[in-house]
Enzyme design. Structure first.
Site, PDB file in Angstrom:
ATOM      1  N   CYS A  79       0.863  -1.240  -0.071  1.00  0.00           N
ATOM      2  CA  CYS A  79       0.028   0.115  -0.277  1.00  0.00           C
ATOM      3  C   CYS A  79       0.756   1.385   0.028  1.00  0.00           C
ATOM      4  CB  CYS A  79      -1.034   0.170   1.247  1.00  0.00           C
ATOM      5  SG  CYS A  79      -0.022  -0.065   2.746  1.00  0.00           S
ATOM      6  N   ASP A  85      -1.550   8.383 -31.617  1.00  0.00           N
ATOM      7  CA  ASP A  85      -1.394   7.088 -31.864  1.00  0.00           C
ATOM      8  C   ASP A  85       0.109   6.703 -32.492  1.00  0.00           C
ATOM      9  OD1 ASP A  85      -1.041   8.763 -34.178  1.00  0.00           O
ATOM     10  OD2 ASP A  85      -1.873   7.007 -35.234  1.00  0.00           O
ATOM     11  N   ASP A 107       3.950  10.384 -29.780  1.00  0.00           N
ATOM     12  CA  ASP A 107       2.868  10.688 -28.815  1.00  0.00           C
ATOM     13  C   ASP A 107       3.111   9.981 -27.380  1.00  0.00           C
ATOM     14  OD1 ASP A 107       1.606  11.955 -30.868  1.00  0.00           O
ATOM     15  OD2 ASP A 107       0.707  10.625 -31.439  1.00  0.00           O
ATOM     16  N   CYS A 109       3.596   1.719   2.609  1.00  0.00           N
ATOM     17  CA  CYS A 109       4.921   0.982   2.519  1.00  0.00           C
ATOM     18  C   CYS A 109       6.047   1.999   1.672  1.00  0.00           C
ATOM     19  CB  CYS A 109       4.591  -0.406   1.377  1.00  0.00           C
ATOM     20  SG  CYS A 109       3.909  -1.639   2.152  1.00  0.00           S
ATOM     21  N   ASP A 165      -3.437  14.605 -31.276  1.00  0.00           N
ATOM     22  CA  ASP A 165      -2.477  14.582 -32.212  1.00  0.00           C
ATOM     23  C   ASP A 165      -3.236  14.461 -33.476  1.00  0.00           C
ATOM     24  OD1 ASP A 165       0.000  13.556 -33.717  1.00  0.00           O
ATOM     25  OD2 ASP A 165      -1.291  11.818 -33.887  1.00  0.00           O
TER      26      ASP A 165
END
Length: 738
Positions: A13, A625, A629, A16, A434
C-alpha cells in the site's frame, strides 16, 4: 546531485512507499527519496560523490521489500521483477483458493442441512483449523506486514482492515474450538461446534489475493511501453572501416563513425548524411505519414526506415543520446511522476478501522462491567462488531466496478486500463489531439485531379514506385480501373519527382523544383489554393506545358468534426498538437472546428506542451497514436490511444479506442465517469451495511429482541458483498453514444 532509480517489489500500500522513503532518506549522502507505489519505482537523489548504490538496495530489502538498482544507461531487463511478483501473487491466490474451497463447501452444506455433513461432522473443527491456519499466517502474512507498515506511519490502511477482520474471525474460531477440546478432552465432536468462522477468514484472504493479483498484473503493464520502444532499436549497424562496410552491434557504434544504410533498412543511430540521398519513413517517430526527402547535410533519426536510396551518414548521437532513447526516458519519467489513484477504501479505513476497534472495546466493557454479562457473552458482542465490520464488501467495491466497467468498455471497443483513468476522466478540462491517425485517417489518398485524362499518365509514371505519394496515385488508378501504359527511359529524381516516355512523348511528374528545372512555365494560383488547405500537390507536364495537377492529403475522419463539437458542449477545451507544418495544421483544424493549434512540435517537445497546459492548473487528456505521442500520453493526466496506433502508444495510453472512431472518446469519458460513480456508490453500500449492522452487533437493540450473533454477523457481511456485486452489475445498463 545525481539520480539513482530502484525497482521495488513487495509493497502492499502507500504506507509501504512512505516507509521506504523514510528509510532511504536516513542514509548519508542521500538528498531526497521518492517512492511511487503505482510504478513501483524509487527515485533517489544523492550527492555527486555517492557511489554506494548497493547500500540503497540493501536498505530497501531490510525494510522488507525486494530491490533492483537500475542502470540509467539501459532500459533492458527491468521487467522480470514485475513478472516474478505477478507470478508470486498468483501462486498465493491459487493456494488460498485450494485450501479455502473445502471450507466453502462445508459452509454451504451446513446452511442447507447439517445432516449432509453427518459423515464428516466429527472432523469439521479439526479440518477447518488445519486448512485455515496456513491461509491466515502464510498466504495472509503480507496483510500483517501491511498493517505493521501502516502502524509505523501512524495510519490504518486496507491491509489493517483485512488483518484485523480475518484475525477476529480466525482467533475467535480457535478460541471456541480449543474451548471445546479442553472441556471434552477430544479433538472430535458428534455435533457441529458453535462459533467456528474459519471459512470467513480463509475465503476473505483468497478473494483479496485475487484482487492483488489483478492489481499486480496491471502494474506490470506500465513497463510494456518502454519494452516496446527498446524493441524498435536496430540491433546492428553497417559501419565503414578502412573503406569496407562491417556489421557491428549497435552498442559498438561511436560518435564520428561512418554508417552505410541500404533501402528497407533501419537507421541505427542519429546522424548527418555525408553521401547519397533517399526518402525516409519517419512515421514511427514523428507520426506523420508523408515520407521525408533527405540529402547531404540532412539529419537522420535512429530507428526510422530508409525507403528508397542508399546513403552514408556520420553518427552524431549514440546510446542514450539518440532521439529514441530520449523518448524512452521521457515515457519513464512521465509515468514515474504520476501520483497513483487515490485509494478511497484506504482513506475510509483510516477513520473506519480505529472507530470499529474502539466500538468493539467499548461494547465489551459495557456488557462486562455495566450490564454484568459474563466474559464470553461480552466477547461475543465485541467479536460480532469486528466480524460485521470485516472489509469484504469494501475490498470488492472498487475491483468489481472496474471489472464490469472495463468489460463493458471492451465490448464497445474501449479498453480502460484500471482505476486511474476512472478517477481522472470526470475532471478533464482540456483535450489535446494528435493530428495524423487520430483526427485524420493516417493514409495518403488522392483528393483532387485537375486536368483532362491525366491520371492514366501519372499512374503509369509512378507504377512500381514504393513512395507513398506514388502509391496514392496508383491506388486511385486501380479504384478507377485505369489501364496503365508502358514507360520507357524512366528516371527517378530524388527530392523532385519522376520522368519517363509514353509513346515517344516525355512527361514530368513532381514538385515545383522539377518543373522549374525543365523551364516549364505555369500559373501557380490553383496549386497554392490547394496547398493552403493542407494538401500536397504534384504537377504533371510535358516538354511544352503543364497538363494538370494531382493533390494528395491525409483525409479527416468522417466523425472527427462531430466528436470535437460534442466535446466542446461538455465545456472541454480542444487543442491539436502535431509535427506537421503550420499551414497544413491550421487547414485541418479549421475543417474540424479545433480552436487551438500547436504545430511543428518536435517529438521530444510534445510532452513539454502538455506540461505547459498542466502548469495552468488544468486537467489535461492527450489523444494520439504514434511513438512520438508516447511521452505526451504518459505526461498527460489521462492518455487516450487510438487502436490503429503503434504498440508503444497503445501501451502508454490509459484508455485505448480500438475502432479508431473519435466519437468513442466521448463514450470512453462517459463510461469512465459512470464506472467511477459506481465505485463511490459501492463504497457507500459497503459502509451502509457496516454502519447499520455495528449497533445491532453491539447489542444496542437487545431490548427489542434484536440480537446479532457472530455467525449472523458473518452472514450480514456476506450480504454486503452481494449488494456491492449487484450494484456493479447494474453498470451493464450503460448505453454508448452511436
Amino acid at each position: 546531485m545525481k539520480k539513482i532509480e530502484i525497482q521495488v517489489s513487495g509493497m502492499h500500500c502507500t504506507s509501504c512507499a512512505v516507509n521506504i522513503e523514510r528509510s532511504l532518506s536516513k542514509i548519508n549522502g542521500v538528498k531526497d527519496a521518492t517512492v511511487n507505489y503505482a510504478t513501483e519505482k524509487a527515485t533517489v537523489h544523492v550527492e555527486d560523490d555517492f557511489n554506494d548504490s548497493k547500500k540503497l538496495a540493501e536498505t530497501v530489502e531490510k525494510a522488507g521489500y525486494k530491490a533492483i538498482v537500475h542502470d540509467l544507461n539501459s532500459t533492458l531487463g527491468e521487467g522480470h521483477i514485475h513478472h516474478d511478483h505477478v507470478h508470486l501473487v498468483f501462486k498465493k491466490f491459487v493456494w488460498a483458493a485450494i485450501l479455502g474451497l473445502p471450507l466453502a463447501i462445508i459452509m454451504i452444506l451446513s446452511l442447507i442441512s447439517k445432516d449432509l455433513l453427518m459423515p464428516i461432522t466429527p472432523f469439521v473443527g479439526l479440518i477447518s483449523l488445519i486448512l485455515a491456519t496456513p491461509v491466515q499466517f502464510i498466504l495472509g502474512a503480507q496483510f500483517y506486514k501491511g498493517m505493521y507498515s501502516g502502524l509505523k506511519n501512524h495510519t490504518f490502511n486496507m491491509d489493517s482492515l483485512i488483518a484485523i477482520g480475518t484475525s477476529a474471525a480466525y482467533f475467535y474460531s480457535v478460541f471456541n474450538y480449543l474451548n471445546f477440546v479442553f472441556k471434552n478432552e477430544t479433538f472430535f465432536s458428534r455435533e457441529m461446534i458453535d462459533g467456528l468462522y474459519f471459512e470467513t477468514s480463509a475465503l476473505l484472504i483468497a478473494f483479496v489475493l485475487l484482487g492483488k493479483f489483478l492489481e499486480a498484473k496491471a502494474k506490470a503493464k506500465t513497463n510494456e511501453a518502454v519494452k516496446k520502444l527498446v524493441g524498435l532499436q536496430a540491433k546492428t549497424a553497417r559501419v565503414i572501416i578502412n573503406g569496407k562496410s562491417v556489421d557491428v552491434p549497435i552498442e559498438q557504434v561511436k560518435v564520428g563513425d561512418l554508417v552505410l544504410v541500404r533501402p528497407g533498412e533501419k537507421i541505427p543511430v542519429d546522424g548527418i548524411i555525408t553521401k547519397g540521398q533517399s526518402a525516409l519513413d519517419e512515421s514511427m517517430v514523428t507520426g506523420e505519414s508523408m515520407p521525408v526527402e533527405k540529402t547531404v547535410g540532412d539529419k537522420v533519426i535512429g530507428s526510422t526506415i530508409n525507403k528508397t536510396g542508399a546513403f552514408e551518414f556520420r553518427a552524431e548521437k549514440v546510446g542514450t543520446e539518440t532521439l529514441l532513447s530520449q523518448i524512452i526516458k521521457f515515457v519513464e519519467d512521465a509515468q514515474s511522476s504520476k501520483a497513483p489513484i487515490q485509494a478511497f477504501a484506504d482513506k475510509i479505513s483510516a477513520i473506519f478501522v480505529p472507530s470499529v476497534m474502539a466500538i468493539a472495546v467499548i461494547t465489551f466493557l459495557i456488557w462486562f462491567f455495566a450490564f454484568g454479562a459474563g466474559f464470553e457473552a461480552a466477547m461475543l458482542y465485541a467479536t460480532a462488531v469486528l466480524v460485521i465490520a470485516c472489509p469484504c464488501a469494501l475490498c470488492l467495491a472498487t475491483p468489481t466496478a472496474i471489472m464490469v466497467g472495463t468489460g463493458l468498455g471492451a465490448q464497445n471497443g474501449i479498453l480502460i486500463k484500471g482505476g486511474e483513468p476512472l478517477e481522472i476522466a470526470h475532471k478533464i478540462e482540456v483535450i489535446v489531439f494528435d493530428k495524423t491517425g487520430t483526427l485524420t485517417e493516417g493514409k495518403i489518398v488522392v483528393t483532387d485531379i485537375i486536368g483532362n485524362n491525366i491520371l492514366p499518365i501519372a499512374a503509369s509514371l509512378e507504377y512500381g514506385s514504393e513512395h507513398p505519394l506514388a502509391q496514392a496515385i496508383i491506388d486511385r488508378a486501380k479504384l478507377d480501373h485505369i489501364k496503365l501504359s508502358e514507360i520507357k527511359n524512366f528516371q527517378a529524381i530524388p527530392g523532385q519527382g519522376v520522368v519517363g516516355f509514353i509513346n515517344n512523348q516525355q512527361y514530368f511528374l513532381g514538385n515545383r523544383k522539377l518543373i522549374s528545372k525543365n523551364k516549364i512555365d505555369f500559373d501557380q494560383t490553383e496549386m497554392e489554393k490547394m496547398e493552403n488547405t493542407g494538401k500536397t500537390v504534384m504537377i504533371l507536364a510535358n516538354k511544352q506545358k503543364v497538363l494538370g495537377l494531382i493533390a494528395v492529403a491525409d483525409k479527416v475522419k468522417p466523425t472527427a468534426k462531430e466528436a470535437v463539437k460534442k466535446l466542446k458542449t461538455k465545456g472541454i477545451e480542444i487543442y491539436m498538437l502535431t509535427g506537421d507544418n503550420q499551414k497544413t495544421a491550421e487547414a485541418i483544424a479549421s475543417e474540424i472546428g479545433v480552436d487551438h493549434v500547436l504545430a511543428e512540435v518536435l517529438p521530444q517537445d510534445k510532452a513539454n506542451e502538455i506540461k505547459k497546459l498542466q502548469s495552468q492548473k488544468k486537467v489535461v487528456a492527450m489523444i494520439g497514436d504514434g511513438i512520438n505521442d508516447a511521452p505526451a500520453l504518459a505526461q498527460a493526466d489521462l492518455g487516450i490511444a487510438m487502436g490503429s496506433g503503434t504498440d508503444v502508444a497503445l501501451e502508454t495510453g490509459q484508455i485505448v479506442i480500438i475502432k479508431n472512431n473519435p466519437l468513442d472518446i466521448i463514450n470512453a469519458i462517459n463510461l469512465s465517469n459512470a464506472t467511477f460513480k459506481k465505485i463511490k456508490q459501492n463504497l457507500f453500500f459497503a459502509l451502509f451495511y457496516n454502519t447499520l449492522g455495528i449497533p445491532i452487533a453491539a447489542g444496542a437493540f437487545v431490548w427489542l429482541g434484536l440480537n446479532l450473533r457472530p455467525e449472523f454477523a458473518g452472514l450480514a457481511m456476506a450480504l454486503s458483498s452481494v449488494s456491492v456485486i449487484t450494484s456493479s452489475l447494474l453498470l451493464k445498463n450503460f448505453k454508448t453514444t452511436k
